[in-house]
Design a protein around this motif. Structure first.
Motif, short mmCIF file in Angstrom:
data_model
loop_
_atom_site.label_atom_id
_atom_site.label_comp_id
_atom_site.label_asym_id
_atom_site.label_seq_id
_atom_site.Cartn_x
_atom_site.Cartn_y
_atom_site.Cartn_z
N ARG A 155 0.82 -1.22 0.00
CA ARG A 155 0.00 0.00 0.00
C ARG A 155 0.86 1.27 0.00
NH1 ARG A 155 -5.40 0.97 3.62
NH2 ARG A 155 -5.69 3.20 3.17
N ARG A 156 1.90 1.28 0.81
CA ARG A 156 2.72 2.49 0.91
C ARG A 156 3.36 2.84 -0.44
NH1 ARG A 156 7.86 3.24 1.11
NH2 ARG A 156 8.27 1.01 1.32
N HIS A 157 3.96 1.85 -1.08
CA HIS A 157 4.63 2.14 -2.36
C HIS A 157 3.62 2.46 -3.46
CE1 HIS A 157 8.03 2.25 -5.05
NE2 HIS A 157 7.41 1.46 -5.90
N PHE A 158 2.47 1.79 -3.42
CA PHE A 158 1.44 2.11 -4.41
C PHE A 158 1.04 3.57 -4.29
CE2 PHE A 158 -2.91 2.77 -5.74
CZ PHE A 158 -2.94 2.18 -7.00
N MET A 159 0.86 4.06 -3.07
CA MET A 159 0.45 5.44 -2.88
C MET A 159 1.54 6.41 -3.34
SD MET A 159 -2.62 5.38 -1.96
CE MET A 159 -2.77 7.14 -1.67
N GLU A 160 2.83 6.03 -3.17
CA GLU A 160 3.91 6.87 -3.67
C GLU A 160 3.84 6.97 -5.19
OE1 GLU A 160 7.50 5.11 -2.26
OE2 GLU A 160 7.22 5.79 -0.19
N MET A 161 3.60 5.82 -5.85
CA MET A 161 3.50 5.83 -7.31
C MET A 161 2.25 6.57 -7.78
SD MET A 161 4.83 2.06 -8.47
CE MET A 161 4.83 2.59 -10.19
N LEU A 162 1.16 6.43 -7.03
CA LEU A 162 -0.08 7.12 -7.39
C LEU A 162 0.09 8.63 -7.26
CD1 LEU A 162 -2.96 6.41 -8.30
CD2 LEU A 162 -3.68 6.62 -5.91
N SER A 163 0.85 9.05 -6.26
CA SER A 163 1.12 10.47 -6.08
C SER A 163 1.91 11.02 -7.27
CB SER A 163 1.90 10.70 -4.78
OG SER A 163 2.19 12.06 -4.61
N ALA A 164 2.87 10.24 -7.75
CA ALA A 164 3.64 10.65 -8.93
C ALA A 164 2.75 10.70 -10.17
CB ALA A 164 4.81 9.68 -9.15
N GLU A 165 1.83 9.74 -10.27
CA GLU A 165 0.90 9.71 -11.41
C GLU A 165 -0.04 10.92 -11.36
OE1 GLU A 165 -0.59 7.96 -14.95
OE2 GLU A 165 1.23 7.63 -13.76
N LYS A 166 -0.44 11.32 -10.17
CA LYS A 166 -1.29 12.51 -10.00
C LYS A 166 -0.55 13.76 -10.49
CE LYS A 166 -2.60 15.63 -6.25
NZ LYS A 166 -3.66 16.37 -6.92
N SER A 167 0.74 13.89 -10.13
CA SER A 167 1.52 15.05 -10.56
C SER A 167 1.62 15.09 -12.08
CB SER A 167 2.92 14.99 -9.94
OG SER A 167 2.85 15.04 -8.53
N ARG A 168 1.85 13.91 -12.68
CA ARG A 168 1.93 13.84 -14.14
C ARG A 168 0.60 14.24 -14.78
NH1 ARG A 168 0.04 11.28 -17.96
NH2 ARG A 168 -1.15 9.95 -16.55
N ALA A 169 -0.52 13.73 -14.21
CA ALA A 169 -1.84 14.03 -14.75
C ALA A 169 -2.18 15.52 -14.61
CB ALA A 169 -2.89 13.19 -14.05
N ASP A 170 -1.76 16.12 -13.49
CA ASP A 170 -2.02 17.54 -13.28
C ASP A 170 -1.26 18.40 -14.30
OD1 ASP A 170 -3.71 17.02 -11.18
OD2 ASP A 170 -2.20 17.36 -9.63
N ARG A 171 -0.08 17.94 -14.70
CA ARG A 171 0.71 18.69 -15.69
C ARG A 171 0.17 18.50 -17.10
NH1 ARG A 171 4.95 16.36 -12.79
NH2 ARG A 171 5.30 14.89 -14.53
N SER A 172 -0.17 17.25 -17.44
CA SER A 172 -0.52 16.93 -18.83
C SER A 172 -2.01 17.05 -19.12
CB SER A 172 -0.06 15.51 -19.17
OG SER A 172 -0.81 14.55 -18.41
N GLY A 173 -2.83 16.93 -18.08
CA GLY A 173 -4.27 16.93 -18.28
C GLY A 173 -4.83 15.57 -18.68
N GLN A 174 -3.96 14.58 -18.87
CA GLN A 174 -4.41 13.23 -19.22
C GLN A 174 -4.56 12.42 -17.94
OE1 GLN A 174 -1.74 10.87 -21.64
NE2 GLN A 174 -3.45 9.89 -22.69
N CYS A 175 -5.81 12.25 -17.52
CA CYS A 175 -6.07 11.64 -16.22
C CYS A 175 -6.08 10.12 -16.31
CB CYS A 175 -7.40 12.16 -15.66
SG CYS A 175 -7.35 13.94 -15.31
N PHE A 176 -6.18 9.49 -15.18
CA PHE A 176 -6.10 8.04 -15.08
C PHE A 176 -7.31 7.49 -14.36
CE2 PHE A 176 -3.91 10.04 -11.55
CZ PHE A 176 -4.47 9.43 -10.44
N GLY A 177 -7.53 6.19 -14.54
CA GLY A 177 -8.63 5.53 -13.85
C GLY A 177 -8.14 4.77 -12.63
N LEU A 178 -9.06 4.53 -11.72
CA LEU A 178 -8.73 3.81 -10.49
C LEU A 178 -9.74 2.68 -10.30
CD1 LEU A 178 -6.39 4.47 -8.53
CD2 LEU A 178 -8.09 5.41 -6.97
N ILE A 179 -9.24 1.50 -9.96
CA ILE A 179 -10.11 0.35 -9.69
C ILE A 179 -9.87 -0.13 -8.27
CG2 ILE A 179 -10.68 -2.02 -10.33
CD1 ILE A 179 -9.66 -1.46 -13.13
N MET A 180 -10.94 -0.24 -7.49
CA MET A 180 -10.88 -0.88 -6.17
C MET A 180 -11.54 -2.25 -6.30
SD MET A 180 -9.41 1.16 -3.90
CE MET A 180 -10.03 0.64 -2.30
N LEU A 181 -10.84 -3.28 -5.85
CA LEU A 181 -11.33 -4.65 -6.01
C LEU A 181 -11.33 -5.36 -4.66
CD1 LEU A 181 -10.27 -7.18 -8.75
CD2 LEU A 181 -10.12 -7.84 -6.35
#
Length: 367
Positions: free
Chosen positions: A214-240
């Protein structure tokens, strides 16, 4: 940086070998300064100086091109240390033959050259080189005695040979011992690096599933959020979440429960494309980050991935469970909205997951 790459190499091991070679060339040049002094003092003829310089330049160019070409990698000793020391021995014996009055000076220079073997040579190679040096020096003494008996004192040269015969075995054993220590240190360093890689892998991955924790996933998700905020290309999230997992644990035992989690984690891992990543969020709950592809919207792509994953899990038949036992999962999906907090995105996916459970399980709901 470009000049450094041209002189050395992009390969760190080749670059290290070239650095050692250049160090030996510095030793050659310093030694040649002493040789020039013997010429000024009248012990050497000019032609010997010229031949020596051309030989050193030729040796330098030959070995440098050999190293830079990468052909040295085919050798048992890619550093070419032993070959270079044999050549250095022959050069020094040539100088001794032509200036026997100062042979002691050249022998001292050779001891410096001899120590360069510490980088790579084993004790056996050192001993073999010592035997070669002693044999070469004995041959030079013999030829001088035959060709120019008036230029040498046979007694003094034999004493120098005996002194060298006493010193070289000591240097050989000492050099081999230091070389073995360096080899052990290098092996220990490599083992430490491997251990650090294992520790790092354990620190970021869930042991049971191999997915990110969980900890590392959240670190990667935070980096993905920064990328999406810069590019405007957002991502999807799945909870299973695995359906009725507590019932599986209570009925079939924790070993069967672990097997189910492992198989579901394996299925999730196989479903990921380049750029997607997933993690075990806790217990029987997983989370996936799905990137956009082509012209599809984030939600279309995430919906398709979630449905495919749900169907794959439904087909699982772990051998630890009785025949006919079905494994299903409920999934909630959402899309990251630019500049929002990740907690809000996760909360929407979590709410969609609970709706999937309330609406009958083994389904995908959108949040």
């Amino acid at each position: 940086m470009l000049l450094k790459t041209l002189i050395f190499s992009d390969d760190k091991y080749q670059a290290l070998r070239i650095r050692r070679f250049l160090m030996s060339m510095v030793a050659y040049l310093l030694s040649y300064l002493l040789v020039y002094i013997t010429y000024v003092a009248g012990y050497l003829d000019r032609w010997v100086i010229d031949v020596g310089m051309l030989t050193v330049a030729g040796v330098f160019g030959f070995f440098y091109l050999w190293l830079r070409s990468g052909l040295n990698r085919r050798m048992a000793d890619p550093s070419l240390t032993l070959i270079q020391m044999v050549v250095a021995t022959l050069v020094i014996m040539f100088l001794i033959y032509n200036a026997p009055q100062v042979s002691g000076l050249f022998l001292i220079i050779y001891l410096v050259v001899f120590m360069f073997g510490i980088f790579t040579l084993s004790t056996r190679q050192f001993v073999a080189l010592a035997v070669f040096v002693l044999a070469s020096y004995a041959f030079v003494i013999y030829r001088l005695h035959i060709d120019h008996p008036g230029r040498i004192s046979i007694g003094e040269d034999v004493l120098q040979w005996i002194a060298l015969a006493c010193l070289l075995p000591f240097f050989a054993v000492l050099g081999g011992y230091i070389g073995s220590l360096r080899s052990k240190l290098r092996n220990s360093y490599d083992e430490l690096q491997r251990a650090m890689e294992v520790i790092r892998d354990m620190a970021i991955h869930d042991e049971l599933t191999g997915l990110y924790n969980r900890r590392h996933f959240m670190e990667m998700l935070s980096a993905e959020k920064s990328r999406a905020d810069r590019s405007g290309q957002c991502f999807g999230l799945i909870m299973l979440d695995i359906d009725h997992f507590k019932r599986i644990n209570d009925t079939h035992g924790h070993q069967a429960g672990d097997a189910v989690i492992h198989r579901v984690g394996e299925t999730i891992g196989l479903s990921l494309r380049a750029g997607d990543f997933s993690g075990r969020f806790g217990g029987e709950e997983f989370i996936l980050c799905i990137g956009q592809t082509g012209g599809e919207s984030g939600m279309e792509n995430t919906q398709r991935c979630a449905e495919r994953l749900r169907a794959s899990i439904e087909l699982l038949r772990p051998s630890e469970l009785p025949a006919g036992t079905r494994i299903t999962a409920s999934l909630g999906i959402t899309e990251y909205r630019r500049s929002e907090a990740l907690t809000s995105t996760i909360a929407r996916a979590d709410e969609a997951l609970y709706r999937a459970k309330e609406n009958g399980r083994n389904r995908v709901e959108t949040g």
